[in-house]
Each structure stands twice: as structure tokens, then as C-alpha cells.
Design a protein around this motif. Structure first.
Motif, mmCIF file in Angstrom:
data_model
loop_
_atom_site.group_PDB
_atom_site.id
_atom_site.type_symbol
_atom_site.label_atom_id
_atom_site.label_comp_id
_atom_site.label_asym_id
_atom_site.label_seq_id
_atom_site.Cartn_x
_atom_site.Cartn_y
_atom_site.Cartn_z
ATOM 1 N N HIS A 157 -11.970 21.068 33.278
ATOM 2 C CA HIS A 157 -13.097 20.140 33.368
ATOM 3 C C HIS A 157 -12.605 18.799 33.902
ATOM 4 O O HIS A 157 -11.419 18.480 33.825
ATOM 5 C CB HIS A 157 -13.831 20.018 32.039
ATOM 6 C CG HIS A 157 -12.998 19.494 30.927
ATOM 7 N ND1 HIS A 157 -12.753 18.170 30.757
ATOM 8 C CD2 HIS A 157 -12.341 20.138 29.941
ATOM 9 C CE1 HIS A 157 -11.999 18.016 29.697
ATOM 10 N NE2 HIS A 157 -11.731 19.188 29.193
ATOM 11 N N ARG A 204 -14.528 17.632 26.130
ATOM 12 C CA ARG A 204 -13.165 18.054 25.819
ATOM 13 C C ARG A 204 -13.165 19.133 24.734
ATOM 14 O O ARG A 204 -14.111 19.241 23.952
ATOM 15 C CB ARG A 204 -12.292 16.862 25.410
ATOM 16 C CG ARG A 204 -12.878 15.960 24.421
ATOM 17 C CD ARG A 204 -12.035 14.720 24.128
ATOM 18 N NE ARG A 204 -12.341 14.305 22.759
ATOM 19 C CZ ARG A 204 -13.447 13.686 22.425
ATOM 20 N NH1 ARG A 204 -14.344 13.368 23.337
ATOM 21 N NH2 ARG A 204 -13.706 13.380 21.162
ATOM 22 N N VAL A 205 -12.108 19.896 24.757
ATOM 23 C CA VAL A 205 -11.933 20.980 23.788
ATOM 24 C C VAL A 205 -10.729 20.625 22.936
ATOM 25 O O VAL A 205 -9.637 20.401 23.463
ATOM 26 C CB VAL A 205 -11.697 22.317 24.524
ATOM 27 C CG1 VAL A 205 -11.493 23.448 23.528
ATOM 28 C CG2 VAL A 205 -12.862 22.618 25.464
ATOM 29 N N ILE A 247 -15.698 21.995 20.820
ATOM 30 C CA ILE A 247 -16.100 21.405 22.105
ATOM 31 C C ILE A 247 -16.836 20.110 21.777
ATOM 32 O O ILE A 247 -17.786 20.114 20.985
ATOM 33 C CB ILE A 247 -17.064 22.337 22.866
ATOM 34 C CG1 ILE A 247 -16.465 23.735 23.018
ATOM 35 C CG2 ILE A 247 -17.420 21.750 24.234
ATOM 36 C CD1 ILE A 247 -17.508 24.784 23.372
ATOM 37 N N TYR A 276 -17.613 32.134 27.460
ATOM 38 C CA TYR A 276 -17.717 30.862 28.165
ATOM 39 C C TYR A 276 -18.663 29.942 27.417
ATOM 40 O O TYR A 276 -19.442 30.378 26.551
ATOM 41 C CB TYR A 276 -18.221 31.073 29.601
ATOM 42 C CG TYR A 276 -19.714 31.332 29.680
ATOM 43 C CD1 TYR A 276 -20.230 32.600 29.445
ATOM 44 C CD2 TYR A 276 -20.616 30.288 29.963
ATOM 45 C CE1 TYR A 276 -21.598 32.833 29.500
ATOM 46 C CE2 TYR A 276 -21.985 30.516 30.016
ATOM 47 C CZ TYR A 276 -22.479 31.781 29.784
ATOM 48 O OH TYR A 276 -23.838 31.998 29.826
ATOM 49 N N ARG A 313 -21.069 26.351 28.628
ATOM 50 C CA ARG A 313 -21.401 25.235 29.518
ATOM 51 C C ARG A 313 -22.419 24.369 28.801
ATOM 52 O O ARG A 313 -23.089 24.830 27.868
ATOM 53 C CB ARG A 313 -21.917 25.752 30.878
ATOM 54 C CG ARG A 313 -23.200 26.555 30.784
ATOM 55 C CD ARG A 313 -23.729 26.988 32.146
ATOM 56 N NE ARG A 313 -25.047 27.607 32.009
ATOM 57 C CZ ARG A 313 -26.195 26.934 31.913
ATOM 58 N NH1 ARG A 313 -26.215 25.614 31.939
ATOM 59 N NH2 ARG A 313 -27.339 27.568 31.777
ATOM 60 N N ILE A 323 -16.697 26.246 30.674
ATOM 61 C CA ILE A 323 -15.346 26.337 30.116
ATOM 62 C C ILE A 323 -15.154 27.802 29.717
ATOM 63 O O ILE A 323 -16.042 28.390 29.122
ATOM 64 C CB ILE A 323 -15.200 25.450 28.860
ATOM 65 C CG1 ILE A 323 -15.582 23.995 29.177
ATOM 66 C CG2 ILE A 323 -13.801 25.541 28.283
ATOM 67 C CD1 ILE A 323 -15.872 23.177 27.939
#
Ligand SMILES: [Zn+2]
Ligand SMILES: [Zn+2]
Length: 288
Positions: free
Chosen positions: A3, A220-221, A226, A268, A270, A286
Motif C-alpha cells: 500500500h 496500515r497492517v 488493519i 484480501y 480493501r 491488501i
């Protein structure tokens, strides 16, 4: 998938799909570019049908005009493809090419970045896309396709992502009329500088998000979570495989600008940020 938020550089606003009187757009090239300049855009790609329109003279220190093209064909399986190429060396469509992959390859052969235009409008379901390679993504939003109610291809995008085909989402205007389709959907690109090479590098890397207005300020993860930060919106949505996502709503009459969600070990996610007027921003997906 990466990202854009830790990437060095700054955000640039751009429209990657527009037409002029050189094909079927309503405005002359200079007026079409002025339309976007006066609306605060940093760059555009002029993507007339099947032939590159020369734009060199419109690039300045603070504005970038990129060469582009929109190619189209019907393939032997009955699918029509429109492939947009941006940052290309000027060329004309080869009329012998009859497949979506062939169109993408022609863009790549001219150093361009390729993406798949308006899949909903074209009826391009997953089976028509998942064999393609070399395109950076699909138009999740195309302002011009509002005309027939098919602007939003988010279901097409999620179907691809759910089945493991990782691809970026773009918002563009596909401007023809410069009225309802003008300055409605765009990309925010995180790039080192406002040059064609730098914008293309960022597009290829997925260092951008798509929007109609809301901003995605951080994503960010960390430690299994998340975290997303946005401009003031009414709802933040985590979209994932099947029913695993969730919506976080602001209280009635209020706004919110951040949300978090625990993530999974696979699949995933988003993010969509939706403001009180219903305008959306779409993060890139992601992959876990
Ligand atoms: Zn098209
Ligand atoms: Zn178009």
C-alpha cells in the motif's frame, strides 16, 4: 500487496481517461486540458480512441500531460475489450489485433501502463479478465458510464479478488461531455515527482487510490489489525472474501475519520470510505 502510505513522495491528482475532438470528445485538446488544470488536477492522460493525440506542449513545471490511447476490439469469444494505455510512446492501434491480451501487449510494447476500462459497461465478467496479464487494474469507477447506470464495477473487482486475481482499482472520468462526466472520479498517486516516469512507476506499484472526493490518509497492517485513516466520512467499509468484511458507521449527523478491523490469515481486504453525499474512495486491496 503493497500500500502507498509509507512511500516517499507526495500525492498527485490525475485523470487517466479522457477524450477530445480528436476522437469523440466534445472539447478541443487545449480546452479539455484547461478543464482539468482549472479544477486542481496535477496530471492527465489524453486517451483518444485508437490513436495517440500529441500533448507535449501542455506539460509545465506544475502540470503533466501524458500521451495515452484507448484501444478496442471484439475477440473471437464474443467479448468486447477497451484497454486504456497511459504514458505511451505515440502510436496507432494495429487493426489486426483481436484479443484483449493483444491490446494490452500493444500498450506495453509502447512503454505504456495498461488498464481495463469499464468492465461492467462491457459485460466483462471474471472469465473474460482472469486470463489477462500485464494490465495494472480495472476501472472500479468510470464517470462516463453513469449515463447508462454502469459506472461502478466493484462487484467485478471483488469477484476477481475473491478468486485470487490481484489487480488494482482505478477511478477515471472517461470524459466525453465535460459536464456530468467531468472531474467526478480520479486517482491520487503517491509519486516521487511529477514526471511521466515517476507517475508510471507509482501506478505499476499500486501506489495510488481511487476516489470521487474522500481522502484515504493512512492504511496500515499491524499486529493482526488493519487500521485506516480518512477525511471526514459517513462510513468506512472493510470489503473482503464472502461475508467477512464490515462497515463502521458514524453516528447520525456526525462523521468519522478512522476505523480498524482484525484481519484473517488469508484472503484480501480493501477499504471504501463513503461521505455523506455517497461519494466513495477505494483503497487498493491488501492480500494476506
Ligand atoms: Zn471505452
Ligand atoms: Zn473512453
Amino acid at each position: 500487496m503493497i500500500h502507498p502510505f509509507p512511500v516517499e513522495g507526495r500525492w498527485y491528482k490525475g485523470n487517466l481517461h479522457m477524450h477530445t475532438t480528436a476522437s469523440d470528445g466534445r472539447l478541443e485538446l487545449a480546452d479539455a486540458i484547461e478543464f482539468y488544470k482549472t479544477r486542481g488536477y496535477d496530471f492527465v492522460a489524453v486517451t483518444d480512441h485508437r490513436k495517440t493525440t500529441p500533448v507535449e506542449e501542455f506539460t509545465t513545471d506544475t502540470f503533466l500531460a501524458m500521451h495515452g490511447i484507448e484501444l478496442n476490439c471484439w475477440d473471437p469469444n464474443g467479448y468486447e475489450y477497451h484497454i486504456v494505455g497511459v504514458g505511451v510512446r505515440p502510436f496507432e492501434q494495429d487493426p489486426e489485433i483481436r484479443t484483449g491480451q493483444g491490446l494490452i501487449d500493444q500498450v506495453l510494447a509502447h512503454d505504456g501502463v495498461a488498464f481495463i476500462a469499464h468492465p461492467y459497461w462491457l459485460g466483462l465478467e471474471r472469465q473474460a479478465i482472469e486470463h489477462l496479464t500485464g494490465a495494472i487494474g480495472i476501472e472500479v469507477y468510470n464517470s462516463g458510464c453513469m449515463e447508462c447506470g454502469k459506472a461502478l464495477s466493484d462487484v467485478h473487482w471483488d469477484d476477481l479478488l475473491h478468486h485470487g486475481y490481484d489487480t488494482w482499482g482505478l477511478a477515471t472520468d472517461d470524459t466525453h461531455h465535460y459536464s456530468y462526466d467531468g472531474a467526478v472520479g480520479w486517482v491520487m498517486v503517491r509519486a516521487r515527482e511529477l514526471t511521466q516516469e515517476s507517475i508510471k512507476e507509482a501506478l505499476r506499484a499500486g501506489h495510488f487510490y481511487a476516489t470521487q472526493g474522500p481522502e484515504i490518509r493512512d492504511l496500515r497492517v499491524e499486529d493482526g489489525w488493519i487500521h485506516v485513516e480518512t477525511s471526514d466520512v459517513a462510513r468506512i467499509v472493510f470489503v473482503s472474501n464472502r461475508g467477512r468484511g464490515k462497515s463502521v458507521w458514524a453516528k447520525p449527523g456526525e462523521t468519522l475519520n478512522k476505523a480498524s478491523m482484525k484481519h484473517w490469515s488469508d484472503g484480501y481486504c480493501r477499504i471504501e470510505a463513503i461521505d455523506a453525499q455517497g461519494r466513495k474512495a477505494w483503497s487498493q486491496p491488501i492480500r494476506f
